[in-house]
Design an enzyme around this catalytic site. Structure first.
Site, mmCIF file in Angstrom:
data_model
loop_
_atom_site.group_PDB
_atom_site.id
_atom_site.type_symbol
_atom_site.label_atom_id
_atom_site.label_comp_id
_atom_site.label_asym_id
_atom_site.label_seq_id
_atom_site.Cartn_x
_atom_site.Cartn_y
_atom_site.Cartn_z
ATOM 1 N N HIS A 222 0.678 -1.141 -0.008
ATOM 2 C CA HIS A 222 0.066 -0.042 0.007
ATOM 3 C C HIS A 222 0.806 1.270 -0.160
ATOM 4 C CE1 HIS A 222 -3.313 2.508 0.617
ATOM 5 N NE2 HIS A 222 -3.777 2.095 1.822
ATOM 6 N N HIS A 262 -1.974 -2.074 -10.547
ATOM 7 C CA HIS A 262 -2.977 -1.738 -9.454
ATOM 8 C C HIS A 262 -4.040 -2.468 -9.594
ATOM 9 C CE1 HIS A 262 -5.700 0.913 -7.047
ATOM 10 N NE2 HIS A 262 -4.394 1.733 -6.834
ATOM 11 N N ASP A 313 2.747 5.443 -6.794
ATOM 12 C CA ASP A 313 3.708 5.263 -5.974
ATOM 13 C C ASP A 313 5.083 5.466 -7.035
ATOM 14 O OD1 ASP A 313 2.312 4.588 -3.603
ATOM 15 O OD2 ASP A 313 2.106 2.835 -4.583
#
Lengths: 378, 378
Positions: A222, A262, A313
């Site tokens: 995460h 994702h 990210d």
């Protein structure tokens, strides 16, 4: 009792109704309260976006002024919380510190025993202001520096950089962080937000919910992924390796590359589009395009080789690195933003609450297996 | 993407495979690793039950001796954690204190950065021993009493009572608490355990997962319910009211009575059977059957009037009251036991992990709603 068996990890299962965030994973659309993330990243600021998430609509001039003032006024930490953070070992990771300090905030919140909608809105202002302060304060303390007092004339992004560095932040740095905070502010039922809703649904308090969410965000699957990306870039740089060759070898060794793929997006994560642009621009402006260039080659290779897209990210790593921010603050900065979404979801959950309590498919020893005295056991 | 819409609160949705706990809600059966809770309550002890939950089978003599010794050896808290708890305001609720202190434990756990199966087993021993110690220590500190050092010759239940009261606990008190700890040790995907699994599934650490679970347990729709039951009994007693009349008026005013009904059980909660028996026996033995008698009249009335059965929380209230335990320790004592199940579930989750990330059904403003400049907003 009838039960429905869900996909592993609840993939594709609708666990709640929510009016906060809409994602179309096939088309690569992310929107807050119906407004596309691209419009918000271009035109909005973190304060306005937070108002939108909490209230369901954009604020008018007066409402925005009041909201911004209230958030700035909330930049206040009980001295005992500061002393607490000061007492933590300087080797503790900032996410452990944040989790512990946020849990302790409830001791000193006047509304602790009030779980009403209005009290939770008040606590949300406090938590939003305080999480940013705790991250900045602990980073200074562990480096042996003086704590910097908050500047209530600055924006949320500006004040965070000010409290972190003790220097007036540049307009570019402030706007870059502000956009990053907008992009990270909410993402529907991601794991930390879902954890917050599960906790809140027992009618526990919002501090419990946010403490749990911080714990979930910490995980490398995460929020922790952005730190993983930067550690990879640093390793490649240190070894003087070719980025593509290095990553090719990692794939051959079946190692996971952080920052790609994702659960929800089957196309490019729309947040990555902005972070890529910011990473490139910051790299060029600062005369240090190394992290951007390295990231871009890895991205193109992974796109081709694995048909995986960069997620939020991947480019937040090089963006924060170019801003001079320490790696282990990347995930805490995610929390500095995501508190906006967590608070919106906790309040929405409580406005129409039901305990979140699924079932398990039992795969253990048959029932009944009998208890036998210890001397009869093998 | 295909999605399946689940019942509100994920009712009846299978969210994980698990070999730990099997419940038949229609038949009123609860079993750990296939062994009926009635057999465990009658014959087992908390240590043996915890071994069973963690290892999937009952221990032989050597394994039980080693497990018990290891758990007793783990009764150790870093002095800095004790100082931390000492620094908390004495008005803080024990659940806030426990949540914060457990979060801080990770600072001083040698395995903090190791998320392997073996490291998590080691951390589970520590957490199980430490949660009991923190609850006892804080209760003494807030009452201005000296901290009592752990006694490693006592059982988990016995040592907790010893550290709480500073007096050698009676056999009856120890065995009563021991049975209560067995009964509360696990309950499949209850809200706190599910929160722990959601957090652990991001590959965050077990301290994050347990901290989140404590936050969830705190809620009055979960562990907090046993405190709600006792507050009701105390109010009725203080007002000198007739319990049945009082509760009848509450129902007429559509107030919720804590301790009745359960998402999973459609018949009597098998844990209530034992707690009722213990509550009655303790009441008779101590010459103070007041709380049991009051509870029993309320139970019979609610059975008849609402067709609802007492759950685990209903008779744990009068049981703990008769043991002389403060009300706001009832939920922390739930945690003293449930850590066994939480740890088993976190380790099971990590042994075959997938991120737990459901979807939401969007009910907000239509997409695209456009951003407009602030001066154009109403």
């Amino acid at each position: 009792m009838s039960t429905a068996v869900a996909g592993k990890g609840l993939e594709g299962v609708v666990a709640a109704n929510s009016g906060i965030c809409w994602i179309d994973g096939e088309a690569g659309i992310l929107s807050y309260r119906g407004i596309d993330i691209h419009e918000l990243a271009e035109h909005s600021c973190f304060e306005e976006t937070t108002y939108l998430l909490w209230n369901g609509m954009l604020p008018n001039e007066l409402a925005l002024r009041e909201f911004t003032a209230q958030l700035a006024l909330s930049r206040s930490l009980d001295q005992r919380v500061i002393d607490l953070v000061r007492s933590f070992p300087t080797a503790a990771t900032p996410m452990e510190v944040l989790r512990t300090a946020v849990s302790a905030l409830s001791f000193y919140d006047a509304d602790e025993k009030d779980n009403s909608h209005d009290a939770n809105v008040r606590k949300s202002y406090n938590l939003t202001a305080q999480i940013a302060m705790i991250v900045a304060i602990y980073d200074r303390l562990r480096k042996g520096k003086e704590i910097v007092a908050p500047d209530r004339s600055l924006s949320h992004a500006g004040n965070f950089l000010w409290m972190l560095t003790g220097e007036e932040p540049s307009e570019t740095a402030t706007r870059t962080l502000d956009i990053a905070l907008i992009l990270h502010a909410d993402h529907e039922l991601n794991a930390s937000t879902f954890a917050a809703r599960v906790i809140a649904a027992t009618l526990s308090d919002i501090h419990s919910a946010i403490t749990g969410a911080i714990g979930a965000l910490k995980g490398p699957l995460h929020g922790g992924a952005n730190e993983g990306v930067m550690r990879l870039l640093l390793t490649i740089d240190k070894e003087g390796a070719d980025p593509v060759e290095y990553v090719r070898n990692m794939l051959a060794a079946r190692q996971k590359i952080s920052g790609f793929g994702h659960r929800v997006y089957k196309t490019e994560d729309p947040r990555a589009t902005h972070l890529r642009k910011m990473s490139e621009q910051l790299g060029n402006d600062s005369g240090n395009p190394k992290w951007y260039n390295m990231s871009r080659s890895i991205e193109l290779f992974i796109n081709k080789e694995k048909k995986l897209n960069a997620n939020v990210d991947f480019y937040s790593a090089s963006t924060y690195a170019t801003l001079g921010i320490d790696i282990d603050l990347y995930t805490p900065i995610f929390a500095v933003s995501r508190i906006a979404g967590w608070a919106a979801h906790v309040i929405e959950q409580l406005d129409d609450n039901r305990l979140i309590r699924p079932r398990a498919e039992y795969i253990g020893p048959p029932y009944p297996t009998h208890w036998v005295p210890v001397e009869e056991r093998l």
